[in-house]
Design an enzyme around this catalytic site. Structure first.
Site, PDB file in Angstrom:
ATOM      1  N   GLU A 186       0.812  -1.223   0.000  1.00  0.00           N
ATOM      2  CA  GLU A 186       0.000   0.000   0.000  1.00  0.00           C
ATOM      3  C   GLU A 186       0.849   1.278   0.000  1.00  0.00           C
ATOM      4  OE1 GLU A 186      -4.209  -1.307   1.974  1.00  0.00           O
ATOM      5  OE2 GLU A 186      -2.706  -0.496   3.347  1.00  0.00           O
ATOM      6  N   GLU A 255      -6.988  -7.440  -0.577  1.00  0.00           N
ATOM      7  CA  GLU A 255      -7.552  -7.177   0.753  1.00  0.00           C
ATOM      8  C   GLU A 255      -8.996  -6.720   0.628  1.00  0.00           C
ATOM      9  OE1 GLU A 255      -5.362  -4.685   3.415  1.00  0.00           O
ATOM     10  OE2 GLU A 255      -3.432  -5.647   3.008  1.00  0.00           O
TER      11      GLU A 255
END
Length: 681
Positions: A186, A255
């Site tokens: 991320e 995710e």
């Protein structure tokens, strides 16, 4: 050790260890095209779930993986946790809960595959984001940017873990279960803060990963500028609208949040399964082929592994398998049925791209053709309020608001995301037994406020806490004298400001205040009227950490601890003592004495009496008893406690803070699942 009330320090666990034989499969080739991961030449539609090995125990891993497989998963996803695998530079640890090889082999034994997220930055609400703190003390280092010192250490650790996996023959090309690898995590969310250096770092990280020759595809999650051949993937509550940054890459979701993490003092998160199923169905409806639940089993932040600030010990995450390893219904069952329905469509999903058909306002269909007269379809109503009847292929279908129906033959509905038919309560064959310990079985040890040992030290300023303790303890004492001359006011206001995370304030060894922050803002101030005496007075501040920061730009240099102490008299005269002489002590006396260790369970330091003292600050409690019969999970009911940590047989099982109450608003049953979910809903 408790800041207020009692705690059990010793339990006896009976564990049964199993021995496994591993049959290594033949070599497997993993590549990808624009539709999917390609395993041995065949596109695959894969359901995955995150299980972090150190958030459970090796004895429980097989059961968790078995329940995951029975729930319809094909892949288990986990991070690798650098700070516990290399606690000291060059010294590696792969034992107990951190036996990564055993975990991967256990997944393989169950017949599932592995997505290994090498990182080495994890985030994961894990202490310091998974980075070892010794990294912070390398002179000149800057994390997650084009800094030669950091890149050298990152590549060294990546090479170490890849080497371990290769040596154990765990990559798919070696007959192992690892089909996918991840570098970084991320970074897109913070890349802006690093400017051009951030862009250069992304390219370097990709090149470094490829150079390790894992023989399986690499991904970067939530990284729009991931260079070829790295696959950029989606993270979020919804990823149906996600498009990879190259037409040659498949649409992967690494995710999908099954709930959210818990922070001390925050609401307990709950994501209705109808919405979770809706998000999954929409993803596959619109071209996705790999999907992962974060988390499928959340588990427990044992010891001081929880990140921060103020992330709770429970990492339950409202996942399909709860913190104790029990199946959570109806979430687990409804998702299992969804996975089966999608599996019925797999041969269609891998043959073609979807064809879109508008069915009305906020109503649409996506059709996958195997041939001109054979197809599978997804019918969606993405209106957050209105149910609808739609006509598709000449047939009428009812679509509840915010739902998807799956038709594996373009005719018959076998699943609708809003129609939950799985049982809502799972009947366990075991029963819950409560063991209440008598007051006469407790021992205790009282600490005194302030500096306690000859290893204390003095500085003429207020020190930042993390650089001072090096995270060897949650606790740091700040102590100094306050001298009141004749004629000076004895009634003053004490203004203390802290970067976080909590602090107990003692004046003349008496507790006068307790302050703390929260997960979103750990800083706080204390403004307390205090009474002093003429002559010498003592001010003792116990500053407390509750997990190191794990997320954000430059999170590695965010500080903690006391940064300002000012006295204000009735005439508003201010006396700033921040830059005066302070005495410091790292840790608590009980930690130094080893009161948490089993070898000191019978030490004469412990006081035993008929009734233990309660509502005391800085007190340790200890009790010994036989473990209950059976091999199910055990829980400590700490709802009467204040704030502290708990140990079982010398192992730190985590922080507790039930006195920091969650707000009472929100819903627990019959929640309206319609409309977009987020972590605050």
């Amino acid at each position: 050790m408790d800041m207020k009330t009692p705690l059990s320090l010793a339990l006896v666990f009976v564990s049964v260890f199993a021995v496994y034989c591993f049959d290594h499969a033949l070599s497997t080739t993993v590549t990808y095209d624009h539709r999917a991961l390609v395993i041995d030449g065949k596109r695959r539609v894969l359901q995955s779930g995150s299980i972090h090995y150190p958030r459970s125990t090796p004895e429980v891993w097989p059961e968790l993986i078995r329940k995951s497989k029975e729930g319809g998963l094909d892949v288990i996803e986990t991070y690798v946790f650098w700070n516990y695998h290399e606690p000291v530079r060059g010294e590696y640890y792969f034992e107990g809960r951190f036996d990564l090889v055993k975990f991967v082999r256990t997944v393989q034994e169950a017949g599932l595959m592995v997505h290994l997220r090498f990182g080495p930055y994890a985030c994961a609400e894990w202490n310091y984001g998974g980075f070892p703190l010794w990294l912070h003390f390398i002179p000149g280092i800057q994390f997650r940017t084009t800094n030669d010192l950091f890149k050298k250490e990152m590549l060294r650790f990546l090479a170490k873990i890849v080497g371990v996996m290769r040596e154990e023959k765990l990559f798919a090309s070696q007959g192992g279960p690892i089909i996918l690898a991840q570098v970084e995590n991320e970074y897109e969310l913070v890349e802006w803060a690093y400017g051009v250096a951030g862009e250069l770092y992304v390219n370097w990280a990709a090149e470094a990963a490829i150079s390790l020759n894992t023989t399986v595809p690499w991904v970067m999650c939530r990284q729009e500028d991931a260079p070829d051949p790295i696959i950029n993937t989606c993270n979020g509550f919804y990823c149906d609208q996600f498009t990879p940054n190259s037409p040659s890459k498949p649409k992967l979701w690494t995710e999908n949040y099954s709930g959210w993490f818990k922070s001390f003092g925050y609401p307990i998160p709950h994501r209705p399964v109808e919405d979770l199923a809706f998000s999954v169905a929409r993803f596959f409806e619109m071209g996705g082929t790999f999907h992962n639940y974060y988390m499928y089993f959340g588990g427990t932040n044992f010891g001081r592994t929880a990140g921060g600030p103020l992330v709770a010990t429970s990492y339950d995450y409202d996942a399909p398998i709860d913190e104790y390893g029990f199946i959570r219904q109806p979430k687990w069952g409804h998702l299992r049925d969804l996975h089966l329905a999608i599996k019925h469509c797999e041969e269609y999903l891998i043959r073609s791209d979807p064809t879109h058909q508008q069915l009305g306002h906020n109503l649409e269909a996506h059709i996958y053709y195997k041939s001109s007269n054979k197809c599978a379809a997804f019918l969606a109503n993405y209106d957050s309020q209105l149910d609808a009847n739609v006509t598709f292929n000449g047939n009428l279908y009812f679509l509840p608001a915010w739902s998807v129906s799956i038709l594996p033959d373009c005719k018959n509905v076998i699943f609708n995301t809003a129609k939950v038919v799985s049982q809502r309560i799972l009947a366990h064959t075991t029963t819950a037994n409560k063991l209440i310990l008598s007051a006469t079985s407790w021992s205790w040890y009282m600490e005194k406020p302030g500096v306690w040992g000859n290893n204390s030290f003095t500085e003429s300023r207020l020190l930042e806490q993390i650089n001072t303790t090096k995270d060897t303890s949650d606790y740091l004492w700040y102590t100094r004298s306050l001298n009141i001359m004749p004629g000076q006011s004895k009634e003053v206001f004490l203004l203390i400001e802290s970067l976080g995370h909590a602090a107990l304030i003692f004046v003349n060894k008496r507790l006068v205040a307790f302050g703390y922050g929260n997960h979103d803002d750990a800083s706080f101030s204390i403004n307390e009227k205090i009474s002093l005496v003429e002559g010498n007075n003592t001010l003792d501040i116990l500053s407390m950490m509750v997990g190191l920061q794990n997320f954000g730009p430059w999170f590695d240099v965010q500080g903690a601890g006391i940064f300002s102490v000012v006295l204000i008299d009735p005439w508003n005269n201010k006396y700033d003592v921040s830059a005066e002489e302070w005495n410091y002590q790292v840790g608590l006396e009980g930690e130094y004495l080893g009161l948490d260790k089993v070898i000191h369970a019978n030490s004469s330091l412990w006081i035993k009496g008929s009734v233990p003292p309660i509502n005391k600050t800085l007190i340790w409690y200890k009790v010994s008893f036989l473990a209950p019969q059976g091999n199910g999970p055990l829980a400590l009911n700490l709802t009467s406690m204040g704030k502290g940590q708990a140990w079982v047989n010398g192992q730190n099982i985590g922080r507790y803070w039930p006195a920091y109450l969650s707000p009472s608003e929100g819903c627990t049953e019959n929640c309206d699942y319609r409309g977009e979910y987020d972590s605050t809903k």
